[in-house]
Write an enzyme that holds these catalytic residues in place. Structure first.
Site, short mmCIF file in Angstrom:
data_model
loop_
_atom_site.label_atom_id
_atom_site.label_comp_id
_atom_site.label_asym_id
_atom_site.label_seq_id
_atom_site.Cartn_x
_atom_site.Cartn_y
_atom_site.Cartn_z
CE LYS A 213 -1.86 22.18 -7.41
NZ LYS A 213 -1.96 20.87 -7.40
CB THR B 143 -8.17 6.25 -20.98
OG1 THR B 143 -7.49 5.22 -21.14
CG2 THR B 143 -9.28 6.32 -22.26
N GLY C 218 2.00 11.38 -0.36
CA GLY C 218 2.38 11.70 -1.65
C GLY C 218 1.73 13.10 -1.88
CD GLU D 228 3.66 6.98 2.77
OE1 GLU D 228 3.05 7.90 2.43
OE2 GLU D 228 4.44 6.23 2.69
CG ASP E 271 -2.02 9.66 -15.45
OD1 ASP E 271 -0.91 10.11 -15.69
OD2 ASP E 271 -2.70 10.17 -14.56
CG MET F 242 0.45 8.24 -12.85
SD MET F 242 -0.85 7.62 -11.85
CE MET F 242 -1.09 6.05 -12.79
CB ALA G 76 -0.80 17.70 -16.28
CG HIS H 41 19.92 42.00 -6.06
ND1 HIS H 41 20.10 40.73 -5.23
CD2 HIS H 41 19.91 43.20 -5.55
CE1 HIS H 41 20.19 41.38 -3.92
NE2 HIS H 41 20.03 42.82 -4.23
P1 NAD Z 1 1.66 8.58 -4.40
O1 NAD Z 1 1.74 7.56 -5.09
O2 NAD Z 1 2.21 9.79 -4.81
O3 NAD Z 1 1.69 8.39 -2.77
C1 NAD Z 1 0.84 7.45 -2.08
C2 NAD Z 1 1.42 7.07 -0.82
O4 NAD Z 1 0.47 6.28 -0.19
C3 NAD Z 1 2.85 6.49 -0.98
O5 NAD Z 1 3.71 7.36 -0.07
C4 NAD Z 1 2.38 5.25 -0.29
O6 NAD Z 1 3.64 4.65 0.60
C5 NAD Z 1 1.26 5.39 0.71
N1 NAD Z 1 0.52 4.30 1.04
C6 NAD Z 1 0.07 3.31 0.05
N2 NAD Z 1 -0.46 2.24 0.69
C7 NAD Z 1 -0.75 2.85 2.24
C8 NAD Z 1 -1.23 1.95 3.23
N3 NAD Z 1 -2.05 0.89 3.13
N4 NAD Z 1 -1.31 2.80 4.51
C9 NAD Z 1 -0.64 3.98 4.45
N5 NAD Z 1 0.19 4.42 3.34
C10 NAD Z 1 -0.17 3.76 1.96
O7 NAD Z 1 0.11 8.96 -4.59
P2 NAD Z 1 -1.02 10.39 -4.64
O8 NAD Z 1 -0.47 11.16 -3.56
O9 NAD Z 1 -2.28 9.48 -4.55
O10 NAD Z 1 -0.87 10.60 -6.20
C11 NAD Z 1 -1.42 10.00 -7.31
C12 NAD Z 1 -0.69 10.35 -8.45
O11 NAD Z 1 -0.90 11.47 -8.83
C13 NAD Z 1 0.80 10.35 -8.33
O12 NAD Z 1 1.59 9.85 -9.39
C14 NAD Z 1 1.18 11.91 -8.01
O13 NAD Z 1 2.57 12.15 -8.64
C15 NAD Z 1 0.31 12.56 -8.95
N6 NAD Z 1 -0.24 13.92 -8.60
C16 NAD Z 1 0.89 14.82 -8.92
C17 NAD Z 1 0.58 15.92 -8.44
C18 NAD Z 1 1.49 17.10 -8.45
O14 NAD Z 1 2.46 16.74 -9.29
N7 NAD Z 1 1.52 18.28 -7.77
C19 NAD Z 1 -0.62 16.20 -7.55
C20 NAD Z 1 -1.65 15.33 -7.28
C21 NAD Z 1 -1.35 14.02 -7.88
#
Ligand code: NAD
Length: 463
Positions: free
Chosen positions: A52, A145, A184, A205, A310, A316, A318, A442
């Site tokens: 952030k 963990t 993601g 993706e 997690d 996943m 916080a 407003h």
């Molecule tokens: P994610 O699971 O959200 O997204 C991973 C993406 O990778 C998916 O869309 C999947 O389809 C794609 N993918 C998988 N294998 C692939 C391949 N071989 N080729 C191309 N694409 C592929 O995972 P993330 O973004 O790494 O985040 C990890 C975790 O951490 C998640 O649960 C996320 O919600 C959490 N997180 C949340 C925040 C937030 O809330 N702002 C920020 C960071 C992480």
């Protein structure tokens, strides 16, 4: 001789440290074991907080590098000082992790530094360095963990050219080209940071959409915006391997020619962190993906051992881990503790932000729930126009018969803060009419929420 505690928490991330504080407030004698010298876990050290800081700094950089002129502010000679930007991020992290240490002191929580290993029968050993070992005994033990970055076959995270989110926070120089595997939250947030700082970023993706799990209509709109900002996307592509070369990494994609990038960010999800934890010794089962299954009270298959966050799977996030930690220790200390998973928001901190709580339209359709939908674009909101952030909308989904809010989704400025109102609404079983009847000041962005609630009953004022 082992030192006895009422509760031993393993892991000082947001799940573990918050649970430790709540348990101490409830009168338990609490210990917390953490292997890193800084408290706060992935979120504070190498996750939510540092990302952030970089998102904010990179956005300011992008705005000052061009977007201020349209507001009548002329700037000359804007330059990127990446080491200072990284320093500001690091000092933010340091102040917050020290803050957690202060909270531990205030709440008289005993902190042990080292790697925890379960021994069975309520015993835990803490190993620090080669020969330092401390034996602890806990009436209750809570595993918090967390998780570690996952990867895919033939893609080895080396921490240099092929990185996880951790190293993507510390690039010493802006990569000319960056390939991001996975659209993601991590891929889009970190991809956005480095694009703003000058990288040519391509997001690869597997699915034919971005942001899996979030509302499809908003994800589609968000994709358009991110493309217009200069992020490149290849959707529906399966990355099958990455080979780091002398200059560039070669990224193989199933059924098409490979692409090249200076660095590769692997953002394909995270996996439970249970290495060397002694789960077998303590008779704690894991599922096929390595997560620790728990019952409604967060109890594992071993008596007196609980797990949250997690490491048990689910979203996943916080704040999800925090809620579980609190519910778990409240249950231990008072006999009652509960988490309403339907009221846990999820936010992606891009610009505009994407925020969501409750059910998506896809989930409601799949479950055969009849719903009404009200949406309102920020383009019709006065404050959004004044601040120059008119993209996106608020969408509220309410039960067709009862009008109860089932889900809410926002793409737009400060969506992550705005969604809190709708999380409270869902928690209090509010109807769309309840939200529509509440006065919203407003001119605020929150008026778009009131209007979306009015839209559920087809009676918006401003469109
Ligand atoms: P994610 O699971 O959200 O997204 C991973 C993406 O990778 C998916 O869309 C999947 O389809 C794609 N993918 C998988 N294998 C692939 C391949 N071989 N080729 C191309 N694409 C592929 O995972 P993330 O973004 O790494 O985040 C990890 C975790 O951490 C998640 O649960 C996320 O919600 C959490 N997180 C949340 C925040 C937030 O809330 N702002 C920020 C960071 C992480």
């Amino acid at each position: 001789m082992s030192t006895q505690h009422d509760l031993i928490v393993i892991g000082a991330g947001p799940g573990g440290y918050v649970a430790a504080i709540r348990a101490a407030q409830l009168g338990l004698n609490v210990a917390c074991i953490e292997k890193e010298s800084a408290l706060g876990g992935t979120c504070l050290r190498v996750g939510c907080i540092p990302s952030k800081a970089l998102l904010e700094s990179s956005e300011l950089f992008e705005q000052t590098s061009g977007h201020f002129a349209e507001r009548g502010i002329k700037l000359k000679g804007v330059e990127l000082d990446l080491p200072q930007m990284l320093e500001q991020k690091d000092s933010t992290v340091t102040s917050l992790t020290q803050g957690v240490a202060g909270l531990f002191k205030k709440n008289k929580i005993t902190r042990y530094e080292g790697h925890a290993q379960l021994q069975g029968g309520g015993k835990v050993v803490v190993k620090k360095g080669r020969d330092e070992t401390i034996e602890l005994a806990g009436t209750h033990i809570l595993i918090a963990t967390g998780s570690v970055p996952a990867t895919i076959p033939n893609v080895k995270i080396d921490g240099d050219r092929v990185v996880s989110s951790t190293e993507a926070l510390t690039f010493e120089k802006v990569p000319e080209t960056l390939a991001v595997i996975g659209a993601g939250a991590i891929g889009l947030e970190m991809g956005t940071v480095w694009r703003r700082l000058g990288s040519k970023v391509t997001v690869l993706e597997y699915l034919d959409r971005i942001l899996p799990g979030m509302d499809g209509e908003l994800a589609k709109q968000a994709l358009k915006v991110f493309k217009s900002q200069g992020l490149n996307f290849q959707l529906g592509v399966k990355v099958t391997g990455v080979k780091p070369g002398k200059k560039d990494c070669e990224i193989s994609i199933e059924g098409q020619s490979s692409i090249k990038a200076e660095r590769v960010l692997v953002a394909v999800g995270r996996k439970p962190n249970t290495q060397n934890l002694g789960l077998d010794t303590a008779n704690i089962e894991t599922d096929a993906r390595g997560f620790i299954p728990v019952n409604d009270h967060y109890q594992t298959t071993a008596k007196g051992v609980y797990a949250i966050g997690d490491v048990i799977g689910g979203a996943m996030l916080a704040h999800k881990a925090e809620e579980e930690g609190i519910a778990c220790v409240e249950r231990i200390a008072t006999g009652y503790g509960h988490v309403n998973y339907n009221a846990i928001p999820a936010i992606v901190y891009t610009s505009p932000e994407v925020a969501s709580v409750g059910k998506t339209e896809e989930q409601l359709q799949e479950a055969g729930v009849k719903y009404k939908k009200g949406s309102f674009p920020f383009a019709a909101n006065g404050r959004a126009r004044a601040i120059g952030h008119t993209g996106g909308m608020v969408k509220i989904l309410a039960d067709e018969k009862t009008d109860r809010i089932l889900g809410a989704h926002i793409l737009g400025p400060h969506a992550g803060d705005l969604i809190a109102e709708l999380a409270v609404a869902i928690e209090f079983h509010a109807s769309a009419e309840d939200v529509a009847r509440a006065s919203h000041a407003h001119p605020t962005l929150a008026e778009a929420i009131k209007e979306a609630a009015l839209a559920v009953d087809k009676r918006t004022i401003h469109i």
